[in-house]
Scaffold this active site. Sequence first.
Site, PDB file in Angstrom:
ATOM      1  CE  LYS A  13      -1.965  -1.050   3.915  1.00  0.00           C
ATOM      2  NZ  LYS A  13      -1.197  -2.290   4.217  1.00  0.00           N
ATOM      3  NE  ARG A  88      -3.779  -1.097  10.321  1.00  0.00           N
ATOM      4  CZ  ARG A  88      -2.715  -0.624   9.647  1.00  0.00           C
ATOM      5  NH1 ARG A  88      -2.760   0.559   9.100  1.00  0.00           N
ATOM      6  NH2 ARG A  88      -1.650  -1.359   9.513  1.00  0.00           N
ATOM      7  NE  ARG A 127       7.613  -2.604   6.207  1.00  0.00           N
ATOM      8  CZ  ARG A 127       6.307  -2.416   6.354  1.00  0.00           C
ATOM      9  NH1 ARG A 127       5.568  -1.959   5.346  1.00  0.00           N
ATOM     10  NH2 ARG A 127       5.720  -2.710   7.494  1.00  0.00           N
ATOM     11  NE  ARG A 160       7.014  -0.332  10.520  1.00  0.00           N
ATOM     12  CZ  ARG A 160       5.849  -0.328   9.887  1.00  0.00           C
ATOM     13  NH1 ARG A 160       5.749   0.235   8.687  1.00  0.00           N
ATOM     14  NH2 ARG A 160       4.796  -0.886  10.426  1.00  0.00           N
ATOM     15  NE  ARG A 171       2.623  -4.822  11.663  1.00  0.00           N
ATOM     16  CZ  ARG A 171       3.611  -4.664  10.784  1.00  0.00           C
ATOM     17  NH1 ARG A 171       4.760  -5.300  10.966  1.00  0.00           N
ATOM     18  NH2 ARG A 171       3.451  -3.889   9.756  1.00  0.00           N
TER      19      ARG A 171
HETATM   20  P1  ADP Z   1       1.848  -1.513   7.602  1.00  0.00           P
HETATM   21  O1  ADP Z   1       2.194  -0.490   6.550  1.00  0.00           O
HETATM   22  O2  ADP Z   1       2.923  -2.516   7.766  1.00  0.00           O
HETATM   23  O3  ADP Z   1       0.491  -2.090   7.396  1.00  0.00           O
HETATM   24  P2  ADP Z   1       1.379   0.754   9.266  1.00  0.00           P
HETATM   25  O4  ADP Z   1       2.581   1.586   9.108  1.00  0.00           O
HETATM   26  O5  ADP Z   1       0.182   1.110   8.461  1.00  0.00           O
HETATM   27  O6  ADP Z   1       1.802  -0.753   8.985  1.00  0.00           O
HETATM   28  O7  ADP Z   1       0.950   0.684  10.774  1.00  0.00           O
HETATM   29  C1  ADP Z   1       1.877   0.434  11.803  1.00  0.00           C
HETATM   30  C2  ADP Z   1       1.143   0.379  13.141  1.00  0.00           C
HETATM   31  O8  ADP Z   1       0.536   1.647  13.398  1.00  0.00           O
HETATM   32  C3  ADP Z   1       0.001  -0.618  13.207  1.00  0.00           C
HETATM   33  O9  ADP Z   1       0.426  -1.934  13.541  1.00  0.00           O
HETATM   34  C4  ADP Z   1      -0.871   0.008  14.310  1.00  0.00           C
HETATM   35  O10 ADP Z   1      -0.321  -0.230  15.594  1.00  0.00           O
HETATM   36  C5  ADP Z   1      -0.743   1.487  14.014  1.00  0.00           C
HETATM   37  N1  ADP Z   1      -1.787   1.952  13.075  1.00  0.00           N
HETATM   38  C6  ADP Z   1      -1.602   2.452  11.830  1.00  0.00           C
HETATM   39  N2  ADP Z   1      -2.767   2.794  11.269  1.00  0.00           N
HETATM   40  C7  ADP Z   1      -3.734   2.493  12.192  1.00  0.00           C
HETATM   41  C8  ADP Z   1      -5.160   2.589  12.205  1.00  0.00           C
HETATM   42  N3  ADP Z   1      -5.846   3.059  11.163  1.00  0.00           N
HETATM   43  N4  ADP Z   1      -5.795   2.167  13.324  1.00  0.00           N
HETATM   44  C9  ADP Z   1      -5.134   1.691  14.386  1.00  0.00           C
HETATM   45  N5  ADP Z   1      -3.801   1.567  14.431  1.00  0.00           N
HETATM   46  C10 ADP Z   1      -3.102   1.973  13.349  1.00  0.00           C
HETATM   47  P1  ADP Z   2       2.360  -1.773   3.234  1.00  0.00           P
HETATM   48  O1  ADP Z   2       2.377  -0.262   3.208  1.00  0.00           O
HETATM   49  O2  ADP Z   2       1.107  -2.337   2.641  1.00  0.00           O
HETATM   50  O3  ADP Z   2       2.635  -2.338   4.596  1.00  0.00           O
HETATM   51  P2  ADP Z   2       4.891  -1.576   1.749  1.00  0.00           P
HETATM   52  O4  ADP Z   2       4.571  -0.702   0.592  1.00  0.00           O
HETATM   53  O5  ADP Z   2       5.704  -1.006   2.851  1.00  0.00           O
HETATM   54  O6  ADP Z   2       3.541  -2.285   2.301  1.00  0.00           O
HETATM   55  O7  ADP Z   2       5.644  -2.872   1.174  1.00  0.00           O
HETATM   56  C1  ADP Z   2       6.063  -3.932   2.050  1.00  0.00           C
HETATM   57  C2  ADP Z   2       7.415  -4.469   1.599  1.00  0.00           C
HETATM   58  O8  ADP Z   2       7.269  -5.131   0.335  1.00  0.00           O
HETATM   59  C3  ADP Z   2       8.478  -3.403   1.374  1.00  0.00           C
HETATM   60  O9  ADP Z   2       9.709  -3.964   1.734  1.00  0.00           O
HETATM   61  C4  ADP Z   2       8.398  -3.125  -0.131  1.00  0.00           C
HETATM   62  O10 ADP Z   2       9.644  -2.669  -0.646  1.00  0.00           O
HETATM   63  C5  ADP Z   2       8.055  -4.500  -0.678  1.00  0.00           C
HETATM   64  N1  ADP Z   2       7.210  -4.491  -1.874  1.00  0.00           N
HETATM   65  C6  ADP Z   2       6.257  -3.588  -2.238  1.00  0.00           C
HETATM   66  N2  ADP Z   2       5.664  -3.939  -3.400  1.00  0.00           N
HETATM   67  C7  ADP Z   2       6.257  -5.109  -3.787  1.00  0.00           C
HETATM   68  C8  ADP Z   2       6.100  -5.982  -4.918  1.00  0.00           C
HETATM   69  N3  ADP Z   2       5.187  -5.732  -5.854  1.00  0.00           N
HETATM   70  N4  ADP Z   2       6.875  -7.074  -4.977  1.00  0.00           N
HETATM   71  C9  ADP Z   2       7.802  -7.342  -4.013  1.00  0.00           C
HETATM   72  N5  ADP Z   2       8.009  -6.566  -2.937  1.00  0.00           N
HETATM   73  C10 ADP Z   2       7.245  -5.455  -2.820  1.00  0.00           C
END
Ligand code: ADP
Ligand code: ADP
Length: 214
Positions: A13, A88, A127, A160, A171
């Site tokens: 995303k 979420r 990541r 992270r 998660r």
């Molecule tokens: P990822 O990109 O790996 O899905 P995020 O960066 O979006 O993770 O979120 C990291 C953490 O921040 C989550 O595990 C949660 O603790 C918190 N968080 C982010 N967005 C939300 C949300 N909309 N509601 C509740 N917690 C959130």
């Molecule tokens: P989210 O915001 O949904 O948690 P990220 O955009 O941070 O996800 O992507 C999660 C991990 O996967 C990062 O290390 C990113 O570089 C990698 N990634 C993103 N898109 C792809 C893809 N199409 N194929 C392989 N790895 C990817």
Amino acid sequence: MRLVFLGPPGAGKGTQARELARELNVPQVATGDMLREAVANGTPLGREAKAYMDRGALVPDDVIVRLIAERLAQPDAKRGFILDGFPRTIPQADALERLLGDLGVSLDRVVYFDVSDAELVRRLTGRRSCPKCQSTFHVTSNPPKHENVCDRCGSTLVQREDDREATVRKRLQVYAEQTSPLLDRYKKRGVLRTVAGEGKIETIHGDIKKAVNG
Ligand code: ADP
Ligand code: ADP
Ligand code: ZN
């Protein structure tokens, strides 16, 4: 364009939202990035959120909803936005509906990123994130040009705390329980579009644009 990017942690995303937001000239509103910034700055919000984030739990809805309400009231969000990582939970989706209703607008599309659990675990544990500009990379499938250095701002990349395997499993479980029920809701509203989230980053980018415009 008012978009939501929905999908499990690691689905891509953030990677895709950053690029599309730039192209559409709308803000990428990433609650995770906003929370991490608050933690880094030691603000009251950051101090409240940190313990939840560290253990892979969601931050309480009321905290997140206040954060989003403030962000969407900013002038740059008038043109549109990409919500990345929000809503979420069902209560968050309810709150978003009320917020947008008050502004007299609605969501154009909710893009769901479909990625297998095995691939999510591989992506999250590999990541590497920029603590300064929040860009993300992957040790093998999306490496930075210079090892451990952010392409965009030159900062040293970090893993992270919540991207270690035990927290990653937690998660994914939280996603399945609390977030995946949103799919049904947006499907019923007719705004949901599913994109296959595995494959080349550029290919997926094209698929998202088709999903958003179609
Ligand atoms: P990822 O990109 O790996 O899905 P995020 O960066 O979006 O993770 O979120 C990291 C953490 O921040 C989550 O595990 C949660 O603790 C918190 N968080 C982010 N967005 C939300 C949300 N909309 N509601 C509740 N917690 C959130
Ligand atoms: P989210 O915001 O949904 O948690 P990220 O955009 O941070 O996800 O992507 C999660 C991990 O996967 C990062 O290390 C990113 O570089 C990698 N990634 C993103 N898109 C792809 C893809 N199409 N194929 C392989 N790895 C990817
Ligand atoms: Zn950076």
